[in-house]
Design a protein around this motif. Structure first.
Motif, PDB file in Angstrom:
ATOM      1  N   LEU A  10       0.833  -1.203   0.000  1.00 14.53           N
ATOM      2  CA  LEU A  10       0.000   0.000   0.000  1.00 14.53           C
ATOM      3  C   LEU A  10       0.867   1.252   0.000  1.00 14.53           C
ATOM      4  O   LEU A  10       0.535   2.259  -0.645  1.00 14.53           O
ATOM      5  N   GLY A  11       2.007   1.196   0.704  1.00 14.47           N
ATOM      6  CA  GLY A  11       2.921   2.324   0.715  1.00 14.47           C
ATOM      7  C   GLY A  11       3.508   2.585  -0.657  1.00 14.47           C
ATOM      8  O   GLY A  11       3.629   3.746  -1.091  1.00 14.47           O
ATOM      9  N   TRP A  12       3.895   1.504  -1.353  1.00 12.93           N
ATOM     10  CA  TRP A  12       4.406   1.674  -2.715  1.00 12.93           C
ATOM     11  C   TRP A  12       3.334   2.263  -3.629  1.00 12.93           C
ATOM     12  O   TRP A  12       3.631   3.138  -4.473  1.00 12.93           O
ATOM     13  N   THR A  14       0.926   4.209  -2.721  1.00 10.39           N
ATOM     14  CA  THR A  14       0.778   5.629  -2.357  1.00 10.39           C
ATOM     15  C   THR A  14       1.901   6.460  -2.949  1.00 10.39           C
ATOM     16  O   THR A  14       1.673   7.571  -3.468  1.00 10.39           O
ATOM     17  N   GLY A  15       3.137   5.961  -2.900  1.00 12.72           N
ATOM     18  CA  GLY A  15       4.262   6.688  -3.482  1.00 12.72           C
ATOM     19  C   GLY A  15       4.129   6.825  -4.986  1.00 12.72           C
ATOM     20  O   GLY A  15       4.403   7.895  -5.555  1.00 12.72           O
ATOM     21  N   GLY A  17       1.327   6.779  -6.587  1.00  8.65           N
ATOM     22  CA  GLY A  17       0.238   7.723  -6.816  1.00  8.65           C
ATOM     23  C   GLY A  17       0.702   9.164  -6.695  1.00  8.65           C
ATOM     24  O   GLY A  17       0.259  10.036  -7.451  1.00  8.65           O
ATOM     25  N   ALA A  18       1.613   9.439  -5.732  1.00 14.90           N
ATOM     26  CA  ALA A  18       2.134  10.802  -5.574  1.00 14.90           C
ATOM     27  C   ALA A  18       2.914  11.227  -6.808  1.00 14.90           C
ATOM     28  O   ALA A  18       2.742  12.345  -7.331  1.00 14.90           O
ATOM     29  N   CYS A  40      -0.569  12.434  -0.705  1.00 14.07           N
ATOM     30  CA  CYS A  40       0.079  11.113  -0.667  1.00 14.07           C
ATOM     31  C   CYS A  40       1.473  11.210  -0.053  1.00 14.07           C
ATOM     32  O   CYS A  40       1.870  10.368   0.765  1.00 14.07           O
ATOM     33  N   ALA A  43       1.254  11.707   3.692  1.00  9.50           N
ATOM     34  CA  ALA A  43       0.871  10.467   4.388  1.00  9.50           C
ATOM     35  C   ALA A  43       2.099   9.591   4.652  1.00  9.50           C
ATOM     36  O   ALA A  43       2.239   9.010   5.733  1.00  9.50           O
ATOM     37  N   LEU A  44       3.007   9.525   3.682  1.00  7.30           N
ATOM     38  CA  LEU A  44       4.228   8.744   3.867  1.00  7.30           C
ATOM     39  C   LEU A  44       5.147   9.384   4.901  1.00  7.30           C
ATOM     40  O   LEU A  44       5.755   8.682   5.719  1.00  7.30           O
ATOM     41  N   LEU A 142      -2.100   3.733   8.922  1.00  3.77           N
ATOM     42  CA  LEU A 142      -2.620   3.520   7.572  1.00  3.77           C
ATOM     43  C   LEU A 142      -2.016   2.283   6.902  1.00  3.77           C
ATOM     44  O   LEU A 142      -2.449   1.894   5.813  1.00  3.77           O
ATOM     45  N   LEU A 144       1.054   1.988   5.693  1.00  4.84           N
ATOM     46  CA  LEU A 144       1.924   2.350   4.575  1.00  4.84           C
ATOM     47  C   LEU A 144       3.351   1.854   4.790  1.00  4.84           C
ATOM     48  O   LEU A 144       4.030   1.476   3.826  1.00  4.84           O
TER      49      LEU A 144
END
Length: 384
Positions: A10-12, A14-15, A17-18, A40, A43-44, A142, A144
């Motif tokens: 999920l963290g990847w 999100t990254g 997506g950013a 995004c 959030a990280l 979250l 992440l």
């Protein structure tokens, strides 16, 4: 401390997506995508403090017992100890049992305080179940980022076939009256096996006077009963011979013969298809034999007559064959039964569904069984 990157899938996402949002905002000039990319990224960044620091939890696991028959209870006991000087915070421990992950909630623990988490393990199927590893990690709310600090060892639970005690075959399948003798053969009868020193209670008529004169000590002849057969058990593990359920029942029958032979100290050779459970070339104690049963599998094809010859090459003293197969008819079994009858005797046990029509087989003792209890009853009727 883990050397892997602490970013979760999920963290990847999100990254990525950013990066994608910033790219679209730069190419198209859309402020909304720039805000999305910034969210995004924030959030990280906010997730970082949640995985910083260390922990003082130590994990240790016991699987009790390590070997069980199918259906018997076994449990995993995971002990968590706080080895630090301060009070630990609440944690979640990720634990794997048979490849399935489950979460264990650990409350705050004081210095040197420990807690145990026990749970029953699945033993409804024969096989080897891997228990663990259990791992301690820090994860942000979250999900992440995840930083693993330590894990327990992987333990194994061996689930072997159930078995039951069987009566021994005493006669009717001997090779000959002057056949092979063994150190484990029961004393008595007229078959000479070896010379040994005299012990109080020995029959003086068995004193070997020539050896006594030569050694200066009383030496007696050790006679044994050599009429008890050397059983060779061949389990037909072809998928075309029996269903998976019938195969499990056949393994229970083979395990019962094996364990009873060990208790009675009788020679036995057992093969599941081409897999050797125990033989002269591959001796095994009780635990090792049960361990080998745990990993027995069915195959698509097997040349039964050739496998019987392979068994006899390794264990030429085999005087009686026990064939455990499925609902085959007598015509199919006749060639192997005829060959086995030339070397002694043959018993054929067919694992069948209840209500299966019976069949006949010349030169062989044949019976049907649908479960272990039925096998024990049929075996008992055979040896009486």
């Amino acid at each position: 401390m883990s050397s892997e990157l602490p970013v979760t899938p999920l963290g990847w996402a999100t990254g990525f997506g950013a990066v994608l949002a910033f790219t679209v905002a730069w190419l198209l000039g859309w402020v909304e995508f720039a805000v999305l990319g910034l969210g995004c990224l924030l959030a990280l960044i906010v997730a970082l403090p949640f995985i910083i620091g260390s922990h003082s939890l130590q994990l240790r696991r016991d699987v009790v017992p390590a070997r069980v028959p199918v259906g018997d209870p076994a449990r995993s006991v995971l002990e968590v100890t706080n080895t630090g000087r301060g009070r630990s915070s609440a944690r979640e421990i990720a634990d794997l049992v048979g490849g399935i992950e489950r979460t264990i909630d650990i409350p705050p623990l004081g210095p040197t305080e420990a807690m145990k988490h026990a749970e029953l393990l699945p033993t409804n199927k024969r096989g080897v179940i891997e228990v663990g590893p259990a791992s301690v990690a820090k994860v942000d709310p979250l999900g992440l980022l995840r930083r693993e600090f330590g894990r327990s060892e992987v333990e194994q639970l061996w689930v072997h076939p159930a078995y039951a005690p069987l009566s021994a075959i005493e006669s009717g399948f001997m090779k000959d009256l002057e056949g092979p003798t063994y150190d484990t053969s029961p004393a008595g009868d007229v078959a000479f096996h070896a010379l040994r020193e005299y012990t109080p209670g020995d029959d003086v008529r068995q004193i070997h006077w020539m050896s006594t004169a030569r050694t200066g000590q009383l030496v007696v002849k050790h006679n044994v009963d050599n009429r008890r057969p050397f059983l060779g058990v061949l389990v037909d593990n072809q998928t075309t011979s029996m269903s998976a359920e019938q195969f499990e029942v056949a393994l229970e029958a083979a395990a019962s013969i094996a364990m009873s032979a060990i208790v009675d100290r009788r020679p036995v050779a057992i093969w599941v298809g081409e897999q050797t459970i125990v033989s002269n070339s591959a001796p095994a104690d009780r635990n090792e034999m049960l361990t080998r049963f745990c990993v027995s599998e069915q195959v698509e094809t097997l040349d039964l007559p050739r496998q019987y010859e392979a068994l006899r090459l390794v264990d030429p003293e085999v005087s009686a064959l026990v064939l455990l197969t499925g609902p085959k008819d007598g015509t199919t079994l006749l060639p192997l039964a005829t060959e086995a009858a030339r070397h002694g005797g043959i018993i054929v046990g067919r694992a069948v569904d209840p209500g299966q029509p019976p069949t006949s087989l010349p030169n062989a003792h044949l019976f049907d069984y649908s479960d272990l209890d039925r096998f024990v009853a049929q075996w008992g009727a055979l040896v009486r």
